[in-house]
Scaffold this active site. Structure first.
Site, PDB file in Angstrom:
ATOM      1  N   VAL A  95       2.431  16.592   8.879  1.00  0.00           N
ATOM      2  CA  VAL A  95       1.456  17.430   9.625  1.00  0.00           C
ATOM      3  C   VAL A  95       0.300  16.958   8.189  1.00  0.00           C
ATOM      4  O   VAL A  95       0.534  17.260   7.092  1.00  0.00           O
ATOM      5  CB  VAL A  95       1.379  18.756   9.609  1.00  0.00           C
ATOM      6  CG1 VAL A  95       0.023  19.390   9.926  1.00  0.00           C
ATOM      7  CG2 VAL A  95       2.415  18.808  10.885  1.00  0.00           C
ATOM      8  N   LYS A 135       4.393   8.646   7.665  1.00  0.00           N
ATOM      9  CA  LYS A 135       4.420   7.097   7.645  1.00  0.00           C
ATOM     10  C   LYS A 135       5.484   6.568   9.029  1.00  0.00           C
ATOM     11  O   LYS A 135       4.931   5.809   9.732  1.00  0.00           O
ATOM     12  CB  LYS A 135       4.909   6.423   6.466  1.00  0.00           C
ATOM     13  CG  LYS A 135       4.008   6.819   5.230  1.00  0.00           C
ATOM     14  CD  LYS A 135       4.230   5.809   4.230  1.00  0.00           C
ATOM     15  CE  LYS A 135       3.671   4.228   4.595  1.00  0.00           C
ATOM     16  NZ  LYS A 135       2.333   4.187   4.749  1.00  0.00           N
ATOM     17  N   GLY A 136       6.441   7.354   9.224  1.00  0.00           N
ATOM     18  CA  GLY A 136       7.307   6.952  10.100  1.00  0.00           C
ATOM     19  C   GLY A 136       6.638   7.533  11.755  1.00  0.00           C
ATOM     20  O   GLY A 136       6.587   6.345  12.337  1.00  0.00           O
ATOM     21  N   GLY A 181      -5.513  -4.773   2.224  1.00  0.00           N
ATOM     22  CA  GLY A 181      -6.771  -4.116   2.983  1.00  0.00           C
ATOM     23  C   GLY A 181      -7.979  -5.464   3.306  1.00  0.00           C
ATOM     24  O   GLY A 181      -7.589  -6.068   4.240  1.00  0.00           O
ATOM     25  N   GLY A 238      -6.922  -8.824   3.560  1.00  0.00           N
ATOM     26  CA  GLY A 238      -6.095  -9.715   4.545  1.00  0.00           C
ATOM     27  C   GLY A 238      -4.786  -9.403   4.058  1.00  0.00           C
ATOM     28  O   GLY A 238      -4.458  -8.356   3.736  1.00  0.00           O
ATOM     29  N   ASP A 282      -0.146   1.864   8.209  1.00  0.00           N
ATOM     30  CA  ASP A 282       0.912   2.211   9.456  1.00  0.00           C
ATOM     31  C   ASP A 282       0.400   1.802  10.575  1.00  0.00           C
ATOM     32  O   ASP A 282       1.227   1.299  11.390  1.00  0.00           O
ATOM     33  CB  ASP A 282       1.104   3.642   9.299  1.00  0.00           C
ATOM     34  CG  ASP A 282       1.678   4.492   8.041  1.00  0.00           C
ATOM     35  OD1 ASP A 282       2.282   3.582   7.324  1.00  0.00           O
ATOM     36  OD2 ASP A 282       1.066   5.467   7.734  1.00  0.00           O
ATOM     37  N   GLY A 328      -8.978   9.784  10.680  1.00  0.00           N
ATOM     38  CA  GLY A 328      -7.874  10.463  10.704  1.00  0.00           C
ATOM     39  C   GLY A 328      -6.832   9.347  10.649  1.00  0.00           C
ATOM     40  O   GLY A 328      -7.253   8.153  10.433  1.00  0.00           O
TER      41      GLY A 328
END
Length: 310
Positions: free
Chosen positions: A11, A39-40, A221, A224, A251, A286
């Site tokens: 969370v 991450k998963g 980032g 590339g 992710d 987010g």
């Protein structure tokens, strides 16, 4: 199922700051948000929103966060058969984002630390039907290695995102993965080599390739994505965007890349699409809340929005 994601859920507790505090300093946040992450779970969510059928093997705690996480998976079409209850707290990730969209993240694994190789065997029949296994390092390494072994035994390609980077990572295990996807920081930590220039990134990535990994994909980032394989190297140019929050962009890339890879088998095309998808994600706040559905993303491509976000 198309993809089995074996790994973490968290969370996210996100504070938006004008600047990061110095040691011992208290800084007031100008905004706060709470959402589902890990991450998963993030990678599963991006793949699902792009249209893949996703199985999530993870553990949640015995608190209010557990039901929030499970409902979030279900609302996005992710199979929750193997979202397992645990007598522990759920994982949480306090995240701090400054005005330059830079972020710092702290994770408390909670129930994620209780995901075991036995859980993989309990879900074996379902995982064996999947076309790709996606892994990260927010669960115990023995569980990651068991998942790699499972993929190898059943002829299922394995993608490993070594995040957060661990100095204990066994490269004999990494060499058994089909896709190894670090970012620049993780690559530097794992190799002990500089990554300031593209040439340095390529040199560091080559050392990973030389250890037996079939494909090394380095996300950089705004610079590339760099892909190395036995056939050579390919650079996917970065995109200039008006970034609001870079949290979860890596992710987003991995989830979209996994979807496209299973859908088409085209690595260069999958890299290009995932690069655009990740760039699109940083234009919203987010983590999972910033991930477009396939329809939204395709509409943005038609309008040229992902090429002109500047």
């Amino acid at each position: 199922m198309d993809i089995a994601v074996i790994g973490s859920n968290m969370v996210d507790l996100v504070s938006y700051l004008s600047r990061m505090p110095d040691e011992g300093e208290t800084v007031e946040a100008r905004d706060f948000a709470m959402g589902c992450g890990g991450k998963g779970a993030n990678q599963a969510m991006a793949a699902a929103r792009m249209g893949s059928s996703v199985l999530m093997l993870t553990r949640v705690g015995n608190d209010a966060f557990a039901e929030t996480t499970r409902r979030n998976f279900e609302a996005n079409g992710i199979d929750t058969t193997y979202v397992l209850d645990t007598d522990a707290t759920s994982g949480v990730a306090p995240i701090f984002v400054d005005d330059n969209s830079r972020n710092s993240i702290v994770i408390a694994k909670g129930a994620n630390a209780f995901l075991t190789p036995a859980d993989i065997e309990d879900a074996a029949e379902a995982i064996a039907q999947c076309k790709l296994i996606v892994l990260q390092l927010e669960v115990n390494l023995e569980t990651v290695y068991a998942a790699i072994d499972f993929g190898n035994r059943h002829g299922i390609p394995v993608l490993l995102n070594p995040a957060p980077a661990s100095p204990d990572l066994d490269f004999a295990q990494v060499a058994r993965c089909d896709y190894f996807v670090p970012n620049e920081t993780e690559l530097a930590l794992l190799t002990g080599m500089p990554v300031q220039t593209l040439e340095e990134v390529q040199a560091a990535a080559q050392t990973i390739l030389d250890r037996g990994v079939k494909n090394v994909i380095v996300t950089m980032g705004s610079r590339g994505v760099l892909w190395l394989s036995a056939a050579g190297s390919t650079l996917v140019e970065g995109r200039t965007v008006a970034a609001l929050d870079t949290t979860g962009a890596g992710d987003a890339f991995i989830g979209c890349f996994s979807h496209c890879l299973v859908d088409t088998g085209d690595v260069p095309g999958s890299l290009a699409t995932a690069n655009a998808y990740a760039a699109d994600s940083v234009t919203r706040r987010g983590t999972q809340t910033s991930y477009a559905t396939r329809e939204q993303f395709e509409q943005g491509l038609k309008q040229g929005r992902t090429d002109t976000l500047a």
